[in-house]
Write an enzyme that holds these catalytic residues in place. Structure first.
Site, mmCIF file in Angstrom:
data_model
loop_
_atom_site.group_PDB
_atom_site.id
_atom_site.type_symbol
_atom_site.label_atom_id
_atom_site.label_comp_id
_atom_site.label_asym_id
_atom_site.label_seq_id
_atom_site.Cartn_x
_atom_site.Cartn_y
_atom_site.Cartn_z
ATOM 1 C CB VAL A 17 16.596 7.063 -11.591
ATOM 2 C CG1 VAL A 17 15.942 7.075 -10.233
ATOM 3 C CG2 VAL A 17 17.494 8.261 -11.730
ATOM 4 C CB CYS A 18 15.361 2.415 -9.032
ATOM 5 S SG CYS A 18 14.239 1.088 -8.583
ATOM 6 N N PRO A 19 13.096 2.654 -11.564
ATOM 7 C CG PRO A 19 10.954 1.864 -12.138
ATOM 8 C CD PRO A 19 11.700 3.116 -11.736
ATOM 9 C CE1 TYR A 44 19.279 0.502 -7.733
ATOM 10 C CE2 TYR A 44 17.619 -0.393 -9.216
ATOM 11 C CZ TYR A 44 17.969 0.149 -7.991
ATOM 12 O OH TYR A 44 17.012 0.334 -7.035
ATOM 13 C CB SER B 27 11.737 -1.435 -5.444
ATOM 14 O OG SER B 27 12.636 -0.652 -6.189
#
Lengths: 80, 338
Positions: A17-19, A44, B27
Protein backbone atom coordinates in the site's frame (compact mmCIF):
# COMPACT_ATOMS: atom_id res chain seq x y z
CA UNK A 1 21.10 -1.32 -19.18
CA UNK A 2 20.49 -2.58 -15.64
CA UNK A 3 20.89 -6.24 -16.59
CA UNK A 4 24.64 -6.43 -16.14
CA UNK A 5 24.55 -4.85 -12.68
CA UNK A 6 24.30 -7.30 -9.81
CA UNK A 7 22.11 -6.03 -6.95
CA UNK A 8 23.37 -6.33 -3.38
CA UNK A 9 19.85 -6.37 -1.91
CA UNK A 10 16.35 -6.92 -3.26
CA UNK A 11 13.05 -5.51 -1.99
CA UNK A 12 9.82 -6.99 -3.35
CA UNK A 13 7.27 -4.23 -2.88
CA UNK A 14 4.61 -5.59 -5.21
CA UNK A 15 1.12 -5.32 -3.76
CA UNK A 16 2.16 -2.98 -0.95
CA UNK A 17 0.00 0.00 0.00
CA UNK A 18 1.08 3.59 -0.66
CA UNK A 19 3.62 4.80 0.53
CA UNK A 20 5.18 1.58 1.87
CA UNK A 21 7.37 1.04 -1.26
CA UNK A 22 8.84 4.54 -0.86
CA UNK A 23 9.37 4.17 2.89
CA UNK A 24 10.97 0.70 2.70
CA UNK A 25 13.27 1.85 -0.10
CA UNK A 26 14.40 4.87 1.89
CA UNK A 27 14.96 2.83 5.06
CA UNK A 28 17.01 0.21 3.25
CA UNK A 29 19.05 2.77 1.37
CA UNK A 30 19.92 4.64 4.56
CA UNK A 31 21.59 1.57 6.09
CA UNK A 32 23.46 0.57 2.90
CA UNK A 33 27.15 1.17 2.25
CA UNK A 34 28.48 3.32 -0.56
CA UNK A 35 28.62 1.46 -3.89
CA UNK A 36 26.00 -1.13 -2.97
CA UNK A 37 23.04 -1.66 -5.30
CA UNK A 38 19.40 -2.01 -4.26
CA UNK A 39 16.88 -3.71 -6.51
CA UNK A 40 13.23 -2.75 -5.93
CA UNK A 41 10.39 -4.68 -7.55
CA UNK A 42 7.30 -2.50 -7.71
CA UNK A 43 3.80 -2.45 -9.20
CA UNK A 44 2.70 0.99 -8.03
CA UNK A 45 3.17 3.62 -10.73
CA UNK A 46 3.09 6.60 -8.38
CA UNK A 47 5.99 5.23 -6.31
CA UNK A 48 7.91 4.33 -9.47
CA UNK A 49 7.75 7.97 -10.56
CA UNK A 50 8.33 9.38 -7.09
CA UNK A 51 11.35 7.29 -6.04
CA UNK A 52 14.00 8.86 -8.35
CA UNK A 53 13.71 12.30 -6.73
CA UNK A 54 13.02 10.78 -3.31
CA UNK A 55 16.29 8.81 -3.09
CA UNK A 56 18.50 11.69 -4.21
CA UNK A 57 17.99 13.43 -0.91
CA UNK A 58 19.37 10.42 1.03
CA UNK A 59 22.39 9.75 -1.13
CA UNK A 60 20.95 7.37 -3.70
CA UNK A 61 20.77 7.41 -7.45
CA UNK A 62 18.40 5.50 -9.71
CA UNK A 63 20.49 3.68 -12.33
CA UNK A 64 17.65 2.13 -14.28
CA UNK A 65 13.90 1.52 -14.36
CA UNK A 66 12.94 -1.49 -16.38
CA UNK A 67 9.39 -2.62 -17.16
CA UNK A 68 9.21 -6.34 -16.35
CA UNK A 69 5.48 -6.87 -16.83
CA UNK A 70 2.14 -5.08 -17.00
CA UNK A 71 2.41 -2.27 -14.45
CA UNK A 72 5.43 -3.96 -12.92
CA UNK A 73 8.90 -2.48 -12.75
CA UNK A 74 12.43 -3.28 -11.56
CA UNK A 75 14.26 -0.25 -10.22
CA UNK A 76 18.01 -0.34 -9.55
CA UNK A 77 19.32 2.21 -7.09
CA UNK A 78 22.97 2.82 -6.27
CA UNK A 79 24.07 4.17 -2.90
CA UNK A 80 26.48 7.00 -3.65
CA UNK B 1 -30.62 14.45 -19.08
CA UNK B 2 -31.36 12.39 -15.95
CA UNK B 3 -29.13 13.71 -13.14
CA UNK B 4 -27.95 10.16 -12.47
CA UNK B 5 -26.68 9.77 -16.02
CA UNK B 6 -24.95 13.12 -15.68
CA UNK B 7 -23.40 11.99 -12.41
CA UNK B 8 -22.16 8.81 -14.06
CA UNK B 9 -20.60 10.73 -16.98
CA UNK B 10 -18.94 13.34 -14.75
CA UNK B 11 -17.70 10.46 -12.57
CA UNK B 12 -16.11 8.72 -15.56
CA UNK B 13 -14.32 11.94 -16.50
CA UNK B 14 -13.22 12.39 -12.86
CA UNK B 15 -11.97 8.78 -12.72
CA UNK B 16 -9.90 9.21 -15.87
CA UNK B 17 -8.28 12.41 -14.58
CA UNK B 18 -7.58 10.84 -11.15
CA UNK B 19 -5.98 7.76 -12.73
CA UNK B 20 -3.93 9.55 -15.37
CA UNK B 21 -2.83 12.24 -12.91
CA UNK B 22 -2.17 9.65 -10.15
CA UNK B 23 -3.97 12.17 -7.95
CA UNK B 24 -4.01 11.37 -4.27
CA UNK B 25 -4.54 13.93 -1.52
CA UNK B 26 -3.05 11.56 1.05
CA UNK B 27 0.20 11.50 -0.94
CA UNK B 28 -0.01 15.23 -1.68
CA UNK B 29 -0.26 16.13 2.01
CA UNK B 30 2.18 13.47 3.24
CA UNK B 31 4.94 13.98 0.69
CA UNK B 32 5.26 17.68 1.51
CA UNK B 33 6.26 16.67 5.03
CA UNK B 34 7.90 13.25 4.66
CA UNK B 35 10.00 13.64 1.52
CA UNK B 36 9.66 17.41 0.87
CA UNK B 37 8.06 16.48 -2.46
CA UNK B 38 5.43 19.00 -3.58
CA UNK B 39 4.45 17.57 -6.98
CA UNK B 40 0.92 16.41 -6.11
CA UNK B 41 0.37 19.26 -3.65
CA UNK B 42 0.96 21.73 -6.47
CA UNK B 43 -1.43 19.80 -8.71
CA UNK B 44 -4.13 20.01 -6.02
CA UNK B 45 -3.51 23.71 -5.37
CA UNK B 46 -3.76 24.46 -9.09
CA UNK B 47 -7.09 22.59 -9.29
CA UNK B 48 -8.34 24.61 -6.30
CA UNK B 49 -7.22 27.83 -8.03
CA UNK B 50 -9.09 26.93 -11.24
CA UNK B 51 -12.22 26.10 -9.24
CA UNK B 52 -12.04 29.24 -7.10
CA UNK B 53 -12.33 31.34 -10.25
CA UNK B 54 -14.75 28.96 -12.01
CA UNK B 55 -17.24 28.57 -9.15
CA UNK B 56 -17.28 32.32 -8.59
CA UNK B 57 -17.83 33.03 -12.27
CA UNK B 58 -20.67 30.50 -12.46
CA UNK B 59 -22.30 32.02 -9.37
CA UNK B 60 -21.98 35.59 -10.59
CA UNK B 61 -23.51 34.60 -13.94
CA UNK B 62 -26.43 33.14 -11.99
CA UNK B 63 -25.83 29.54 -13.13
CA UNK B 64 -25.42 28.17 -9.61
CA UNK B 65 -25.88 29.23 -5.99
CA UNK B 66 -22.74 28.77 -3.90
CA UNK B 67 -23.46 26.15 -1.28
CA UNK B 68 -20.66 25.89 1.30
CA UNK B 69 -20.71 23.02 3.84
CA UNK B 70 -22.18 23.77 7.28
CA UNK B 71 -19.68 24.96 9.89
CA UNK B 72 -19.81 22.80 13.01
CA UNK B 73 -16.48 23.57 14.71
CA UNK B 74 -16.03 20.34 16.68
CA UNK B 75 -17.15 18.18 13.74
CA UNK B 76 -14.54 19.65 11.44
CA UNK B 77 -11.81 19.64 14.07
CA UNK B 78 -12.34 16.06 15.30
CA UNK B 79 -13.61 14.74 11.96
CA UNK B 80 -10.72 16.32 10.08
CA UNK B 81 -8.12 14.88 12.44
CA UNK B 82 -9.63 11.35 12.34
CA UNK B 83 -9.97 11.53 8.56
CA UNK B 84 -6.36 12.67 8.22
CA UNK B 85 -5.11 9.77 10.36
CA UNK B 86 -7.42 7.29 8.62
CA UNK B 87 -6.20 8.00 5.12
CA UNK B 88 -2.61 7.23 6.06
CA UNK B 89 -3.67 3.81 7.38
CA UNK B 90 -5.96 3.19 4.41
CA UNK B 91 -3.18 4.04 1.93
CA UNK B 92 -5.25 6.68 0.18
CA UNK B 93 -7.75 9.50 0.55
CA UNK B 94 -11.46 9.04 -0.18
CA UNK B 95 -11.03 9.68 -3.91
CA UNK B 96 -7.75 7.72 -3.95
CA UNK B 97 -9.24 4.51 -2.57
CA UNK B 98 -12.24 4.93 -4.88
CA UNK B 99 -10.38 5.26 -8.16
CA UNK B 100 -7.77 2.62 -7.23
CA UNK B 101 -10.56 0.05 -7.09
CA UNK B 102 -10.68 0.61 -10.86
CA UNK B 103 -6.92 -0.04 -11.07
CA UNK B 104 -7.32 -3.38 -9.31
CA UNK B 105 -6.21 -2.63 -5.74
CA UNK B 106 -7.94 -5.09 -3.40
CA UNK B 107 -6.82 -3.06 -0.37
CA UNK B 108 -8.51 0.05 -1.81
CA UNK B 109 -11.72 -1.91 -2.22
CA UNK B 110 -11.59 -3.09 1.41
CA UNK B 111 -10.86 0.44 2.67
CA UNK B 112 -13.69 1.90 0.56
CA UNK B 113 -16.26 -0.59 1.86
CA UNK B 114 -15.38 0.16 5.51
CA UNK B 115 -15.31 3.88 4.70
CA UNK B 116 -18.75 3.85 3.04
CA UNK B 117 -20.43 1.69 5.68
CA UNK B 118 -19.05 3.77 8.58
CA UNK B 119 -20.00 7.06 6.91
CA UNK B 120 -23.53 5.69 6.33
CA UNK B 121 -23.76 4.70 9.99
CA UNK B 122 -22.75 8.22 11.07
CA UNK B 123 -25.06 9.96 8.59
CA UNK B 124 -28.53 8.93 9.62
CA UNK B 125 -27.57 5.41 10.70
CA UNK B 126 -26.98 3.79 14.10
CA UNK B 127 -23.96 6.03 14.83
CA UNK B 128 -25.77 9.32 14.12
CA UNK B 129 -25.87 10.12 17.84
CA UNK B 130 -22.23 11.23 17.56
CA UNK B 131 -23.40 14.26 15.57
CA UNK B 132 -25.24 15.60 18.61
CA UNK B 133 -21.91 15.64 20.50
CA UNK B 134 -20.48 17.91 17.81
CA UNK B 135 -23.08 20.68 18.23
CA UNK B 136 -25.16 22.77 15.87
CA UNK B 137 -24.00 24.59 12.73
CA UNK B 138 -22.98 28.22 13.06
CA UNK B 139 -24.60 30.21 10.24
CA UNK B 140 -24.97 33.82 9.18
CA UNK B 141 -27.79 35.89 7.69
CA UNK B 142 -25.31 37.79 5.51
CA UNK B 143 -25.73 36.91 1.87
CA UNK B 144 -23.58 39.39 -0.09
CA UNK B 145 -24.92 39.74 -3.63
CA UNK B 146 -27.35 36.89 -2.97
CA UNK B 147 -24.79 34.46 -4.39
CA UNK B 148 -25.20 31.88 -1.61
CA UNK B 149 -27.87 29.24 -1.19
CA UNK B 150 -29.87 30.00 1.95
CA UNK B 151 -32.26 28.01 4.08
CA UNK B 152 -34.80 30.09 6.02
CA UNK B 153 -32.42 33.04 5.64
CA UNK B 154 -29.47 31.14 7.14
CA UNK B 155 -26.30 30.85 5.05
CA UNK B 156 -23.32 28.61 5.82
CA UNK B 157 -20.21 30.58 6.72
CA UNK B 158 -17.51 31.55 4.27
CA UNK B 159 -14.81 34.20 4.57
CA UNK B 160 -16.79 36.47 2.21
CA UNK B 161 -20.15 36.33 3.99
CA UNK B 162 -18.48 36.50 7.38
CA UNK B 163 -16.96 39.84 6.29
CA UNK B 164 -20.13 40.61 4.29
CA UNK B 165 -18.21 41.53 1.13
CA UNK B 166 -18.69 40.41 -2.46
CA UNK B 167 -17.24 36.86 -2.75
CA UNK B 168 -15.31 37.94 -5.87
CA UNK B 169 -13.01 40.05 -3.72
CA UNK B 170 -12.05 37.16 -1.44
CA UNK B 171 -11.85 34.74 -4.37
CA UNK B 172 -9.49 36.99 -6.34
CA UNK B 173 -7.20 37.55 -3.35
CA UNK B 174 -7.12 33.78 -2.66
CA UNK B 175 -6.47 33.00 -6.33
CA UNK B 176 -3.59 35.48 -6.50
CA UNK B 177 -2.01 34.00 -3.34
CA UNK B 178 -2.31 30.50 -4.82
CA UNK B 179 -0.79 31.69 -8.10
CA UNK B 180 2.18 33.24 -6.30
CA UNK B 181 2.74 30.02 -4.33
CA UNK B 182 2.52 27.93 -7.50
CA UNK B 183 4.99 30.13 -9.36
CA UNK B 184 7.61 30.53 -6.63
CA UNK B 185 7.44 27.13 -4.85
CA UNK B 186 9.98 25.08 -6.80
CA UNK B 187 8.38 21.93 -8.24
CA UNK B 188 9.97 18.60 -7.27
CA UNK B 189 11.40 16.88 -10.32
CA UNK B 190 9.33 13.98 -11.55
CA UNK B 191 9.28 12.10 -14.84
CA UNK B 192 5.63 11.22 -15.31
CA UNK B 193 4.03 8.86 -17.78
CA UNK B 194 0.57 10.31 -17.15
CA UNK B 195 -0.57 13.92 -16.75
CA UNK B 196 1.97 16.40 -15.39
CA UNK B 197 0.94 18.64 -12.49
CA UNK B 198 -0.10 21.57 -14.67
CA UNK B 199 -2.27 19.56 -17.07
CA UNK B 200 -3.62 17.39 -14.25
CA UNK B 201 -4.40 20.38 -12.03
CA UNK B 202 -6.26 22.26 -14.76
CA UNK B 203 -8.15 19.10 -15.82
CA UNK B 204 -9.15 18.35 -12.21
CA UNK B 205 -10.35 21.94 -11.71
CA UNK B 206 -12.40 21.83 -14.91
CA UNK B 207 -14.05 18.55 -13.88
CA UNK B 208 -14.97 20.26 -10.59
CA UNK B 209 -16.60 23.17 -12.44
CA UNK B 210 -18.49 20.82 -14.78
CA UNK B 211 -19.67 18.88 -11.70
CA UNK B 212 -21.09 22.04 -10.09
CA UNK B 213 -22.92 23.04 -13.29
CA UNK B 214 -24.31 19.52 -13.59
CA UNK B 215 -25.26 18.66 -10.01
CA UNK B 216 -26.15 22.33 -9.16
CA UNK B 217 -26.27 21.81 -5.38
CA UNK B 218 -22.56 21.04 -4.99
CA UNK B 219 -19.49 20.14 -7.06
CA UNK B 220 -17.59 16.86 -6.63
CA UNK B 221 -17.91 14.73 -3.51
CA UNK B 222 -17.10 11.18 -2.45
CA UNK B 223 -18.55 10.52 1.00
CA UNK B 224 -22.17 11.34 0.10
CA UNK B 225 -21.87 9.14 -2.98
CA UNK B 226 -20.73 6.05 -1.07
CA UNK B 227 -23.46 6.65 1.53
CA UNK B 228 -26.06 6.83 -1.24
CA UNK B 229 -24.78 3.63 -2.88
CA UNK B 230 -24.72 1.57 0.32
CA UNK B 231 -27.95 2.93 1.74
CA UNK B 232 -29.95 2.55 -1.45
CA UNK B 233 -28.58 -0.85 -2.32
CA UNK B 234 -29.35 -2.38 1.08
CA UNK B 235 -32.62 -0.55 1.84
CA UNK B 236 -36.12 -1.96 2.02
CA UNK B 237 -37.43 -0.23 -1.08
CA UNK B 238 -40.90 0.54 -2.33
CA UNK B 239 -40.34 -0.77 -5.85
CA UNK B 240 -43.34 1.10 -7.26
CA UNK B 241 -41.25 4.26 -6.83
CA UNK B 242 -37.97 5.09 -8.60
CA UNK B 243 -34.90 3.66 -6.87
CA UNK B 244 -33.27 6.57 -5.03
CA UNK B 245 -29.73 6.39 -6.39
CA UNK B 246 -28.58 9.98 -6.88
CA UNK B 247 -26.06 12.08 -8.85
CA UNK B 248 -23.24 11.52 -6.38
CA UNK B 249 -23.87 7.79 -6.02
CA UNK B 250 -23.60 7.37 -9.76
CA UNK B 251 -20.51 9.62 -9.78
CA UNK B 252 -18.79 6.98 -7.59
CA UNK B 253 -19.69 4.24 -10.07
CA UNK B 254 -18.37 6.52 -12.84
CA UNK B 255 -15.03 7.11 -11.06
CA UNK B 256 -14.40 3.37 -10.79
CA UNK B 257 -15.40 2.77 -14.42
CA UNK B 258 -13.36 5.74 -15.67
CA UNK B 259 -10.26 4.73 -13.72
CA UNK B 260 -10.65 1.13 -14.92
CA UNK B 261 -10.86 2.21 -18.56
CA UNK B 262 -7.92 4.60 -18.19
CA UNK B 263 -5.81 1.94 -16.45
CA UNK B 264 -6.72 -0.66 -19.05
CA UNK B 265 -5.85 1.70 -21.89
CA UNK B 266 -2.51 2.60 -20.27
CA UNK B 267 -1.84 -1.11 -19.51
CA UNK B 268 -1.79 -0.34 -15.78
CA UNK B 269 -4.68 -2.51 -14.65
CA UNK B 270 -3.60 -5.36 -12.43
CA UNK B 271 -5.09 -7.12 -9.43
CA UNK B 272 -2.81 -6.21 -6.56
CA UNK B 273 -2.84 -8.06 -3.26
CA UNK B 274 -0.53 -7.35 -0.31
CA UNK B 275 1.65 -10.22 0.92
CA UNK B 276 1.01 -9.60 4.61
CA UNK B 277 -2.66 -10.17 5.56
CA UNK B 278 -2.27 -7.67 8.41
CA UNK B 279 -2.41 -4.98 5.71
CA UNK B 280 -6.11 -5.73 5.24
CA UNK B 281 -6.76 -5.02 8.92
CA UNK B 282 -4.79 -1.78 8.69
CA UNK B 283 -6.72 -0.46 5.66
CA UNK B 284 -10.06 -1.51 7.21
CA UNK B 285 -9.26 0.48 10.37
CA UNK B 286 -8.21 3.37 8.13
CA UNK B 287 -11.51 3.18 6.26
CA UNK B 288 -13.47 3.24 9.52
CA UNK B 289 -11.60 6.32 10.79
CA UNK B 290 -12.12 8.05 7.44
CA UNK B 291 -15.82 7.19 7.38
CA UNK B 292 -16.27 8.41 10.93
CA UNK B 293 -14.35 11.63 10.21
CA UNK B 294 -15.87 12.51 6.85
CA UNK B 295 -19.32 11.35 7.93
CA UNK B 296 -19.45 13.72 10.88
CA UNK B 297 -17.46 16.59 9.32
CA UNK B 298 -19.79 16.85 6.32
CA UNK B 299 -17.22 15.89 3.70
CA UNK B 300 -13.88 14.27 2.86
CA UNK B 301 -10.82 15.48 0.99
CA UNK B 302 -12.98 16.05 -2.08
CA UNK B 303 -16.07 17.58 -0.45
CA UNK B 304 -14.05 19.78 1.89
CA UNK B 305 -10.63 20.27 0.29
CA UNK B 306 -11.12 20.13 -3.49
CA UNK B 307 -14.70 21.46 -3.53
CA UNK B 308 -14.92 23.35 -0.24
CA UNK B 309 -11.70 25.40 -0.21
CA UNK B 310 -12.65 27.19 -3.48
CA UNK B 311 -15.79 28.40 -1.64
CA UNK B 312 -13.51 29.72 1.12
CA UNK B 313 -15.95 27.97 3.46
CA UNK B 314 -14.95 28.27 7.12
CA UNK B 315 -15.89 24.60 7.65
CA UNK B 316 -13.60 23.46 4.82
CA UNK B 317 -10.68 25.63 5.92
CA UNK B 318 -10.84 24.16 9.45
CA UNK B 319 -11.30 20.62 8.11
CA UNK B 320 -8.28 21.00 5.81
CA UNK B 321 -6.04 22.24 8.62
CA UNK B 322 -6.99 19.35 10.91
CA UNK B 323 -6.71 16.80 8.12
CA UNK B 324 -3.12 17.98 7.62
CA UNK B 325 -2.45 17.56 11.36
CA UNK B 326 -4.04 14.09 11.44
CA UNK B 327 -2.13 12.98 8.35
CA UNK B 328 1.23 14.28 9.57
CA UNK B 329 0.69 12.78 13.03
CA UNK B 330 0.00 9.31 11.59
CA UNK B 331 2.87 9.60 9.09
CA UNK B 332 5.18 10.37 11.98
CA UNK B 333 3.77 7.48 14.03
CA UNK B 334 3.96 4.89 11.24
CA UNK B 335 6.98 5.88 9.19
CA UNK B 336 9.17 8.44 10.93
CA UNK B 337 9.41 7.45 14.58
CA UNK B 338 12.32 5.09 14.03
Amino acid sequence: MGNDVKPTYTLDERGEVCPVPDVDTRRKLKEMKSGEILEVLIDYALSKERIPSGVKEIGGEVISIEEIGPSEWRILIKKL
Amino acid sequence: MDPRVQGLLVGILFGIVLQRGRICFNSAIRDVKMTKDNYLAKLALLAILVETVGFQLAAQLGWIKLNPIAFVPLAQIIGGFLFGMGMVLAGGCASGITYRIGEGYITAFVAAVFFGVTASAVRGGPLSFVNSWMGKPITTTNNPGGFYASKDGAVNLTLANLLNINPWIVAIIFAVILLIVLIFWKTTERKVSGLDWVTGGIALGLVGIIAYLSQKTYPLGITGGWVNLFRTTTANLDLTKPIPYNWMGMEIVGIIVGAYLAALFAKEFRLRVPKDPKTFVQVAVGGILMGFGAGSAGGCNIGHILSGLPHLAISSIIFTVFTLFGNWFMVWYLFERR
